[in-house]
Design an enzyme around this catalytic site. Sequence first.
Site, short mmCIF file in Angstrom:
data_model
loop_
_atom_site.label_atom_id
_atom_site.label_comp_id
_atom_site.label_asym_id
_atom_site.label_seq_id
_atom_site.Cartn_x
_atom_site.Cartn_y
_atom_site.Cartn_z
CD GLU A 281 10.85 11.97 11.31
OE1 GLU A 281 9.71 11.50 11.36
OE2 GLU A 281 11.82 11.36 10.84
CE LYS B 74 -1.91 3.07 1.87
NZ LYS B 74 -1.76 4.50 1.44
CB CYS C 138 13.62 7.90 8.24
SG CYS C 138 14.62 6.87 7.18
CD GLU D 245 12.83 4.00 9.15
OE1 GLU D 245 12.49 4.91 9.94
OE2 GLU D 245 13.20 4.20 7.99
#
Length: 494
Positions: free
Chosen positions: A395, A186, A295, A261
């Site tokens: 983040e 997906k 990331c 992750e």
Amino acid sequence: MTVTGSEAPTQLDVAALLPDGAHLIGGEWVPAHGGETIEVCNPATQEVLGRIPRGTAADVDDAVKAAADAFPAWRDTSPGVRAQLLYRFADVCRAHAAELDLLECLEVGHPSWGPSRIADQLIYVAGMADKVTGHTLPTASPNMIGMTLREPYGVVGSIIPWNTPGPLMAADVAPAIAAGNTIVVKPAEDAPLTCLLLGKLALEAGIPPGVVNVVTGYGPEAGAALPLHPLVRRMSFTGSPETGTRVMEACARSLIPLHVELGGKSPQVVLRDADLDKAIPAIVRGITFNTGQVCAAGSRLVVDASLRAPLVEALAEAFSKVRMGPWHERVEMGPLISKKQQDRVLGYIEVGKEQGARLVTGGGKPSGAKFDKGFFVEPTIFDEVRPDMRIAQEEIFGPVLSVLTYEDEEEALAIANGTSYGLVSSIWTSDVGRAVRLARRIEAGQVGINTTWSGGVIGSPHGGYKRSGFGRVMHAETILEYTQLKSVVINGNP
Ligand code: NAI
Ligand code: MG
């Protein structure tokens, strides 16, 4: 038009490459059950690139069933043949390396990094397909033989983010299918086209229909259905901690394993004896690469107090030279993926100012006609950031560098380790002893000494400590994560 690697292409006929409004289920290109579509845009211009199906649970159900149908024959295919098909998939990806690169540039907005290297990822994993082995076990009696077998799970579900969709999809698909699983991917609604193209190329390479399926749609509608489907036996998720938590909750309900992750707040620790001429370009690239939407972005500069002023000055100068614009111009930095991400990053810049950090450079949208339609944000530096500020903890996923200072090594470590994340870290020093000491004590899945990136190292495991997630991709043992262990006992004297 045909694209070749030798020129610098700017156009790609997406309609000639992918069927409009269709996703890939059981080897067929089909629309969503509901018939609705989602437009995919170039984030530099907002030009519509194509439409994808707005898939829902019904489409996920079709895809999972197609994957389940394809599973027995794929599981029973000789591992050597699976390897051969992965090599062929690599060949096809190499033949289409320019298109894979260009399509990702168009939908993500990043400048070209050269022909796609997905083929290398596939080759690395292909070699493992026929080397998955179990063990023989000691027995209490000479009449017994005990052994373990490594078997695939069945249907694997994979939810992919939009920041580098091609390599992230390959990182899940290759080990999953090499081990004999089939997979339903997906992709993110913001950048799904490269994943659809990879699905098409897998078919073209001769990987049987149903082994690799790609279902598009929004996260809460299509993504959420995947871990809840009773035939999905393992999940993989890359994205935000919030969505990762939701996917884990769904996996808990389904009682299936997953790997996640979930990003990072990766520190760049600069020691007093660092070679700044080498460190500076790497630090700039570490936070402007893919507009900070990585990331592993080096979003915190943790610097010796005595170096702070000259280093910040040099970085400000370097940031002002980062060329920004639509990806097809010769730029180093493109826009952010969407208005939502632009608002998020600009919001964090406001938070930084409100909490008392000092804005050194950047801090807003660039002005000029070529930036009007794109989701651009200037490369930004905040100095005098305290470890407890939100821009030091959360983040941002944009080109925003937070500068924190320390007095001694202990404080450097405390700051470096002082977030909930632990994905990547870098240490800049010419003192081997300090490098070793810090490398041992930093809480991160990857530590780079005088480098920001594991690029160039083949098979460097990628994954997080702490709330950056768990599980490791892109290394020699990843294939084992897509297998389950079976113990077989043979009684020779029943
Ligand atoms: P997200 O985590 O919501 O999206 C990632 C994927 O999850 C997409 O395919 C999305 O469709 C899917 N998804 C969303 N909701 C879902 C649900 N309820 N169930 C199942 N799947 C679902 O990330 P988003 O909203 O696009 O970005 C927000 C922030 O997440 C970014 O600013 C960044 O900080 C972080 N992020 C981190 C990434 C990484 O590589 N670690 C990648 C993308 C985002
Ligand atoms: Mg989201």
